[in-house]
Design a protein around this motif. Structure first.
Motif, short mmCIF file in Angstrom:
data_model
loop_
_atom_site.label_atom_id
_atom_site.label_comp_id
_atom_site.label_asym_id
_atom_site.label_seq_id
_atom_site.Cartn_x
_atom_site.Cartn_y
_atom_site.Cartn_z
N ASN A 1 -9.92 -49.18 -6.25
CA ASN A 1 -10.09 -49.47 -7.67
C ASN A 1 -10.43 -50.95 -7.85
O ASN A 1 -9.95 -51.79 -7.09
CB ASN A 1 -8.79 -49.13 -8.41
N ALA A 2 -11.24 -51.25 -8.89
CA ALA A 2 -11.59 -52.64 -9.18
C ALA A 2 -10.33 -53.47 -9.44
O ALA A 2 -10.28 -54.67 -9.16
CB ALA A 2 -12.53 -52.70 -10.37
N SER A 3 -9.31 -52.82 -9.97
CA SER A 3 -8.00 -53.45 -10.11
C SER A 3 -7.27 -53.14 -8.80
O SER A 3 -6.64 -52.09 -8.66
CB SER A 3 -7.27 -52.87 -11.32
N SER A 4 -7.44 -54.02 -7.83
CA SER A 4 -7.25 -53.67 -6.42
C SER A 4 -5.93 -53.00 -6.04
O SER A 4 -5.90 -52.17 -5.15
CB SER A 4 -7.47 -54.90 -5.55
N ASN A 5 -4.84 -53.37 -6.70
CA ASN A 5 -3.58 -52.76 -6.26
C ASN A 5 -3.40 -51.31 -6.73
O ASN A 5 -2.39 -50.69 -6.46
CB ASN A 5 -2.37 -53.62 -6.67
N PRO B 1 -15.48 -49.14 -1.96
CA PRO B 1 -16.52 -50.17 -2.07
C PRO B 1 -15.99 -51.58 -1.80
O PRO B 1 -16.78 -52.47 -1.51
CB PRO B 1 -16.98 -50.04 -3.54
N TYR B 2 -14.68 -51.78 -1.90
CA TYR B 2 -14.11 -53.13 -1.73
C TYR B 2 -13.79 -53.42 -0.27
O TYR B 2 -14.22 -54.42 0.30
CB TYR B 2 -12.89 -53.30 -2.64
N SER B 3 -13.06 -52.53 0.36
CA SER B 3 -12.68 -52.77 1.76
C SER B 3 -13.75 -52.29 2.73
O SER B 3 -13.79 -52.74 3.87
CB SER B 3 -11.37 -52.04 2.07
N LYS B 4 -14.57 -51.34 2.32
CA LYS B 4 -15.53 -50.69 3.23
C LYS B 4 -14.81 -50.11 4.45
O LYS B 4 -15.34 -50.09 5.56
CB LYS B 4 -16.63 -51.66 3.68
N PHE B 5 -13.61 -49.69 4.25
CA PHE B 5 -12.79 -49.14 5.33
C PHE B 5 -12.47 -47.69 4.96
O PHE B 5 -11.61 -47.42 4.14
CB PHE B 5 -11.50 -49.99 5.45
N ARG B 6 -13.22 -46.77 5.58
CA ARG B 6 -13.07 -45.36 5.21
C ARG B 6 -11.91 -44.71 5.96
O ARG B 6 -11.76 -44.91 7.18
CB ARG B 6 -14.34 -44.59 5.55
N VAL B 7 -11.13 -43.94 5.24
CA VAL B 7 -10.03 -43.20 5.87
C VAL B 7 -10.01 -41.78 5.29
O VAL B 7 -10.27 -41.57 4.10
CB VAL B 7 -8.66 -43.88 5.62
#
Ligand SMILES: O=c1ccn([C@H]2C[C@H](O)[C@@H](CO)O2)c(=O)[nH]1
Ligand SMILES: [Zn+2]
Length: 182
Positions: free
Chosen positions: A88-92, A63-69
């Motif tokens: 994750n909402a906690s991005s790292n 949901p954050y990057s919108k970059f599907r792999v």
């Protein structure tokens, strides 16, 4: 406190290699090893793995990057493990598709890999694995195949060695050091 050393892990590795070899030797080319397996090494491998990686891409949680792999990993025993990126909402704390697939495989006792296919939505471009994933692939050998796919089904075939030359790996930990006491 319980401690784990490199040599403990090495015996696990040998055990697992032996069991994968045993299973492989009873398997005819193209024959699958069970209900979850995809394909054995050989003909059609790239196309089928790419198909499975695209399928896995559909499960991407990004949901954050919108970059599907998506990724599909073929073990030496002919079993396929898929993975997608899980953010994750906690991005790292997010994990890439390639590492998700590898961790699933290792968690089920598979340490020997033939190939991994990677898929993304990048237009007219092959998807390249990030540095972290290259190093995690390398942990399990340098001489196996990486299929970098594009959405139109074309792909570039590389090896882990091509993607991460002159790398650091498990054997380096066994080499002699200037000080032997630590
Ligand atoms: O090869 C790659 C490159 C990126 N990503 C993920 C990580 C992150 O969730 C998103 C954007 O970097 O794509 C992968 O899973 N594999
Ligand atoms: Zn990565």
């Amino acid at each position: 406190m319980e401690r784990f050393y490199w040599w403990d892990r090495e015996s696990d590795l040998e055990h697992s290699q032996a069991s994968e070899t045993a299973r492989e030797s009873t398997q005819a080319p193209g024959m699958s090893t069970g209900p979850d397996s995809g394909l054995a090494p050989g003909k059609g491998q790239a196309a089928e793995l790419i198909r499975r990686s695209k399928e896995a891409k559909g499960f991407a949680y990004c949901p954050y990057s919108k970059f599907r792999v998506g990724a599909a990993l073929l073990t030496s025993a002919g079993k396929v493990f898929t993975g997608c990126n899980v953010e994750n909402a906690s991005s790292n704390l997010g994990i890439c598709a390639e590492r998700a697939a590898i961790q699933k495989a290792v968690s089920e006792g598979h340490l020997n890999f033939e190939a991994i296919a990677i898929a993304s939505d990048l237009k007219d471009q092959f998807i390249f694995p990030c540095g972290a994933c290259r190093q995690v692939m390398r942990e399990f050998g340098t001489d196996w195949v990486v299929y970098l796919s594009a959405p139109d089904g074309t792909y570039k075939e590389m090896t882990v060695e091509n993607l991460l030359p002159m790398s650091f790996g498990p054997d380096d930990l066994k080499k002699s050091k200037v000080t032997e006491d630590n």
